[in-house]
Design a protein around this motif. Structure first.
Motif, mmCIF file in Angstrom:
data_model
loop_
_atom_site.group_PDB
_atom_site.id
_atom_site.type_symbol
_atom_site.label_atom_id
_atom_site.label_comp_id
_atom_site.label_asym_id
_atom_site.label_seq_id
_atom_site.Cartn_x
_atom_site.Cartn_y
_atom_site.Cartn_z
ATOM 1 N N LEU A 1 -39.696 -4.973 9.501
ATOM 2 C CA LEU A 1 -39.178 -3.815 8.755
ATOM 3 C C LEU A 1 -37.820 -3.236 9.047
ATOM 4 O O LEU A 1 -37.272 -2.504 8.353
ATOM 5 C CB LEU A 1 -40.259 -2.616 8.742
ATOM 6 N N GLU A 2 -37.566 -3.329 10.486
ATOM 7 C CA GLU A 2 -36.093 -2.879 10.800
ATOM 8 C C GLU A 2 -34.992 -3.792 10.970
ATOM 9 O O GLU A 2 -34.128 -3.569 11.838
ATOM 10 C CB GLU A 2 -36.943 -2.265 12.242
ATOM 11 N N LEU A 3 -35.030 -5.004 10.318
ATOM 12 C CA LEU A 3 -33.946 -5.938 10.425
ATOM 13 C C LEU A 3 -32.789 -5.247 9.729
ATOM 14 O O LEU A 3 -32.909 -4.305 8.690
ATOM 15 C CB LEU A 3 -34.482 -7.102 9.463
ATOM 16 N N ASP A 4 -31.784 -5.786 10.085
ATOM 17 C CA ASP A 4 -30.496 -5.399 9.735
ATOM 18 C C ASP A 4 -30.164 -6.363 8.360
ATOM 19 O O ASP A 4 -29.524 -7.243 8.387
ATOM 20 C CB ASP A 4 -29.431 -5.753 10.571
ATOM 21 N N ARG B 1 -38.256 11.693 3.678
ATOM 22 C CA ARG B 1 -37.277 12.756 3.979
ATOM 23 C C ARG B 1 -36.309 12.059 4.866
ATOM 24 O O ARG B 1 -35.099 12.264 4.803
ATOM 25 C CB ARG B 1 -37.807 13.876 4.849
ATOM 26 N N ILE B 2 -36.663 11.527 5.998
ATOM 27 C CA ILE B 2 -36.040 10.961 7.138
ATOM 28 C C ILE B 2 -34.959 9.773 6.367
ATOM 29 O O ILE B 2 -33.598 9.786 6.446
ATOM 30 C CB ILE B 2 -36.649 9.914 8.195
ATOM 31 N N LEU B 3 -35.409 8.919 5.527
ATOM 32 C CA LEU B 3 -34.673 8.070 4.643
ATOM 33 C C LEU B 3 -33.590 8.532 3.851
ATOM 34 O O LEU B 3 -32.477 8.164 3.770
ATOM 35 C CB LEU B 3 -35.399 7.138 3.989
ATOM 36 N N ALA B 4 -33.932 9.568 3.049
ATOM 37 C CA ALA B 4 -33.059 10.141 2.183
ATOM 38 C C ALA B 4 -31.918 10.978 3.100
ATOM 39 O O ALA B 4 -30.702 10.905 2.695
ATOM 40 C CB ALA B 4 -33.900 11.664 1.487
ATOM 41 N N ASP B 5 -32.338 11.536 4.340
ATOM 42 C CA ASP B 5 -31.252 12.081 5.192
ATOM 43 C C ASP B 5 -30.248 11.092 5.427
ATOM 44 O O ASP B 5 -29.173 11.381 5.835
ATOM 45 C CB ASP B 5 -31.991 12.799 6.160
ATOM 46 N N ALA B 6 -30.784 9.899 5.800
ATOM 47 C CA ALA B 6 -29.747 8.696 6.309
ATOM 48 C C ALA B 6 -29.293 8.090 5.192
ATOM 49 O O ALA B 6 -28.424 7.118 5.482
ATOM 50 C CB ALA B 6 -30.815 7.620 7.061
ATOM 51 N N GLY B 7 -29.399 8.407 3.879
ATOM 52 C CA GLY B 7 -28.760 7.969 2.677
ATOM 53 C C GLY B 7 -29.183 6.724 2.341
ATOM 54 O O GLY B 7 -28.677 5.982 1.507
ATOM 55 N N VAL B 8 -30.421 6.362 2.637
ATOM 56 C CA VAL B 8 -31.124 5.061 2.090
ATOM 57 C C VAL B 8 -31.777 5.218 0.767
ATOM 58 O O VAL B 8 -32.325 6.255 0.636
ATOM 59 C CB VAL B 8 -32.280 4.714 2.999
ATOM 60 N N THR B 9 -31.334 4.484 -0.128
ATOM 61 C CA THR B 9 -31.911 4.791 -1.487
ATOM 62 C C THR B 9 -33.162 4.157 -1.539
ATOM 63 O O THR B 9 -33.399 3.002 -0.986
ATOM 64 C CB THR B 9 -31.036 4.083 -2.405
ATOM 65 N N VAL B 10 -34.205 4.783 -2.333
ATOM 66 C CA VAL B 10 -35.538 3.860 -2.268
ATOM 67 C C VAL B 10 -35.814 4.112 -3.613
ATOM 68 O O VAL B 10 -36.058 5.128 -4.546
ATOM 69 C CB VAL B 10 -36.632 5.070 -1.576
ATOM 70 N N VAL B 11 -36.145 2.892 -4.330
ATOM 71 C CA VAL B 11 -36.710 2.609 -5.521
ATOM 72 C C VAL B 11 -38.097 3.017 -5.596
ATOM 73 O O VAL B 11 -38.779 1.901 -4.878
ATOM 74 C CB VAL B 11 -36.079 1.332 -6.239
ATOM 75 N N PRO B 12 -38.789 3.963 -6.109
ATOM 76 C CA PRO B 12 -39.987 4.259 -5.779
ATOM 77 C C PRO B 12 -41.128 3.232 -6.595
ATOM 78 O O PRO B 12 -40.981 2.833 -7.582
ATOM 79 C CB PRO B 12 -40.180 5.490 -6.345
ATOM 80 N N ASP B 13 -42.272 3.132 -5.987
ATOM 81 C CA ASP B 13 -43.361 2.252 -6.419
ATOM 82 C C ASP B 13 -43.710 2.400 -7.979
ATOM 83 O O ASP B 13 -43.730 1.477 -8.557
ATOM 84 C CB ASP B 13 -44.486 2.373 -5.693
ATOM 85 N N PRO C 1 -45.891 2.713 -0.155
ATOM 86 C CA PRO C 1 -45.726 2.144 1.108
ATOM 87 C C PRO C 1 -45.105 3.033 2.167
ATOM 88 O O PRO C 1 -44.995 2.641 3.252
ATOM 89 C CB PRO C 1 -44.457 0.977 0.757
ATOM 90 N N THR C 2 -44.582 4.004 1.675
ATOM 91 C CA THR C 2 -43.477 4.992 2.134
ATOM 92 C C THR C 2 -44.447 6.496 2.276
ATOM 93 O O THR C 2 -44.687 7.037 1.338
ATOM 94 C CB THR C 2 -42.124 5.104 1.508
ATOM 95 N N THR C 3 -44.292 7.053 3.552
ATOM 96 C CA THR C 3 -44.970 8.264 3.426
ATOM 97 C C THR C 3 -43.932 9.348 3.221
ATOM 98 O O THR C 3 -42.665 9.130 3.403
ATOM 99 C CB THR C 3 -45.666 8.789 5.028
ATOM 100 N N THR D 1 -43.317 4.788 8.099
ATOM 101 C CA THR D 1 -43.655 6.097 8.352
ATOM 102 C C THR D 1 -42.425 6.885 9.166
ATOM 103 O O THR D 1 -41.441 6.310 9.233
ATOM 104 C CB THR D 1 -44.924 5.853 9.363
ATOM 105 N N GLU D 2 -43.066 8.263 9.509
ATOM 106 C CA GLU D 2 -41.940 8.713 10.353
ATOM 107 C C GLU D 2 -41.470 8.383 11.521
ATOM 108 O O GLU D 2 -40.439 8.488 12.158
ATOM 109 C CB GLU D 2 -42.826 10.055 10.618
ATOM 110 N N GLU D 3 -42.572 7.354 11.946
ATOM 111 C CA GLU D 3 -42.438 6.955 13.276
ATOM 112 C C GLU D 3 -41.149 5.548 13.228
ATOM 113 O O GLU D 3 -40.265 5.425 13.973
ATOM 114 C CB GLU D 3 -43.588 6.053 13.717
ATOM 115 N N ASN D 4 -41.316 4.930 12.186
ATOM 116 C CA ASN D 4 -40.457 3.506 12.093
ATOM 117 C C ASN D 4 -39.092 3.879 11.175
ATOM 118 O O ASN D 4 -38.372 3.212 11.220
ATOM 119 C CB ASN D 4 -41.053 2.478 11.793
ATOM 120 N N ALA D 5 -39.259 4.928 10.418
ATOM 121 C CA ALA D 5 -38.234 5.043 9.252
ATOM 122 C C ALA D 5 -36.633 5.285 10.115
ATOM 123 O O ALA D 5 -35.594 4.812 9.609
ATOM 124 C CB ALA D 5 -38.408 6.472 8.519
ATOM 125 N N PRO D 6 -36.623 5.999 11.356
ATOM 126 C CA PRO D 6 -35.222 6.177 11.720
ATOM 127 C C PRO D 6 -34.703 4.825 12.395
ATOM 128 O O PRO D 6 -33.508 4.817 12.422
ATOM 129 C CB PRO D 6 -35.594 6.856 13.023
#
Ligand code: NAD
Length: 427
Positions: free
Chosen positions: A296-299, A339-351, A332-334, A313-318
């Motif tokens: 999940l955390e791969l580059d 919130r963390i992903l949005a702040d980091a500028g990650v685009t999430v195409v929702p389920d 799949p995303t809490t 989750t909040e734990e691994n999102a950062p």
């Protein structure tokens, strides 16, 4: 913000919250946010937060050694205001009424967002299919169908394969329903085998939809972009294949047995053959092993979660490094991770946008039957693509106009259309 709740069927307890309850809390949170933006009144909010029908049944399983186990089964129809209910059937030991309700609710918004005239449902049996023989599994399926028979049917509620179920399950469902009806009813389920009337292209429709949503989100050629896929089942494995066909480099894949990585690109067909032969991706000789968390955390450029809910989750999102997440899986995303992903500028195409391909092709099948016409696989694919891209563009437009995430925009559109249907029907 007012908080939506649905009546719990379990007594108050200090036991840890089940993943199903967490999924339902997330679903209610998303509904709540959309309801605020749409300024829905309290009574309509309460209607949309509550399933229209929720059936819990006991399913006795006679084991090969003569023992009798009893497991719980569920069928929840969240909303049928826009049309008959559609939704998967999950066989998983962790399945509970909360999870089934959350998935049914997501299905309601998904159909509305795609602009297809269905409501949302979901079913499930709290059983591990891997622990049952084929005959035991068949007995569970048939007994479950007999128990939920009063509320399913082609005009009422049509099941489809989901986690832990497949075309064989659908064929048993169709047969059990038909025996009760006294005549063949192929339309009682989506994605049966071709012999039972199912369209062959339905099997990969969800993953085709994932491909179209991913390419739209990339706004360009996927050539050389790296992808990691969590989950290598009916959605994840063909999605990996379709993304590789489109030119992406699928570098890592996981399933419940483990995860594998090859930075030069995995041979997806070779991996599928290995997985079929050995029961999972673990040990694939043309790749290195990886932990579930590391996948999940791969580059990588794109992460496709296609396993179960609550993966991010909040734990691994950062620590997520992908710039684009395309949700093949449901929930799949809490909300905290969002919130963390949005702040980091990650685009999430929702389920509800990314994995709508399956129910869209069910609708296209129904259209063909209604018109007594048969479209080629290519025509079905072109229509699927059109509907996914159209939904994507509408969501992207609302997201840009209102300054909200794609998930929030998708819910505003889906919930808004269902609310409008309630109003226009005077409900
Ligand atoms: P499936 O049972 O065919 O596959 C699930 C996969 O996830 C398997 O490979 C399993 O080994 C893997 N998995 C389970 N736990 C894992 C973990 N912790 N880490 C990595 N992999 C893990 O199920 P499916 O039908 O492919 O459904 C997957 C997801 O897609 C679900 O969330 C489902 O709701 C969603 N979905 C499926 C469809 C469909 O048409 N099948 C449609 C819409 C949404």
């Amino acid at each position: 913000m007012r908080t939506l709740t649905v009546p719990s069927t379990t007594p108050a307890t200090t036991a840890p919250v089940s993943p199903g309850r967490q999924a339902l809390d997330s679903a209610l949170f998303q509904l709540d946010q959309a309801a605020d933006r749409l300024d829905l009144d309290d009574s309509l909010r309460a209607v949309l937060a509550t399933p229209r029908r929720s059936l819990t049944v006991s399913v006795p399983v006679r084991r090969e050694d003569g023992r009798m186990d009893v497991v719980q089964g569920f069928r929840v129809q969240h909303n049928i205001t826009r049309g008959p209910a559609k939704g998967g059937i999950r066989f998983h030991p962790g399945t509970d009424v909360h999870e089934v309700t959350a998935l049914a609710m997501g299905m309601t918004w998904k159909c509305a967002l795609a602009g297809i005239p269905y409501g949302g449902a979901q079913g499930g049996v709290s059983v591990d299919p891997a622990s049952l023989s084929a005959r035991e599994l068949e007995r569970v399926t048939r007994r479950y169908v007999n128990e939920v028979l009063p509320i399913v049917g082609p005009e009422r509620d049509v099941p489809a394969p989901e986690v832990g179920t497949d075309r064989r399950t659908m064929a048993w469902i169709m047969d059990t329903y038909s025996v009760n009806a006294g005549y063949p009813v192929p339309g009682v389920m989506a994605d049966g085998s071709a012999a039972c009337g199912g369209a062959p292209e339905r099997a990969e429709a969800t993953s085709r939809g994932v491909r179209f949503a991913t390419l739209r989100a990339m706004r360009g050629s996927p050539g050389g972009r790296t992808v990691a896929v969590q989950g290598f089942g009916k959605v994840g494995a063909p999605a990996a294949r379709h993304l590789a066909d489109a030119g992406a480099l699928v570098v890592a894949v996981s399933d419940s047995t483990g995860a594998v990585v090859n930075r030069s690109g995995l041979d997806v067909d070779g991996l599928r053959a290995w997985s079929k032969e050995t029961g999972g991706v673990r040990g694939y000789p043309e790749a290195d092993p990886l932990s579930h968390d590391d996948l999940l955390e791969l580059d990588v450029d794109v992460l496709v979660p296609a396993a179960l809910e609550g993966a991010i989750t909040e734990e691994n999102a950062p620590r997520i490094r992908a710039g684009l997440i395309v949700e093949g899986a449901s929930c799949p995303t809490t909300p905290g991770a969002d919130r963390i992903l949005a702040d980091a500028g990650v685009t999430v195409v929702p389920d509800i946008l990314a994995n709508a391909g399956g129910v869209i092709v069910s609708y296209l099948e129904w259209l063909q039957e209604a018109q007594a016409r048969s479209w080629s696989a290519r025509e079905v694919d072109a229509r699927l693509r059109g509907l996914v891209e159209n939904a994507f563009d509408t969501v992207a437009e609302v997201s840009a106009e209102c300054g909200i995430t794609l998930r929030q925009a998708a819910h505003v559109i889906g919930v808004g259309r269902v609310a409008e249907a309630h109003r226009s029907r005077g409900l």
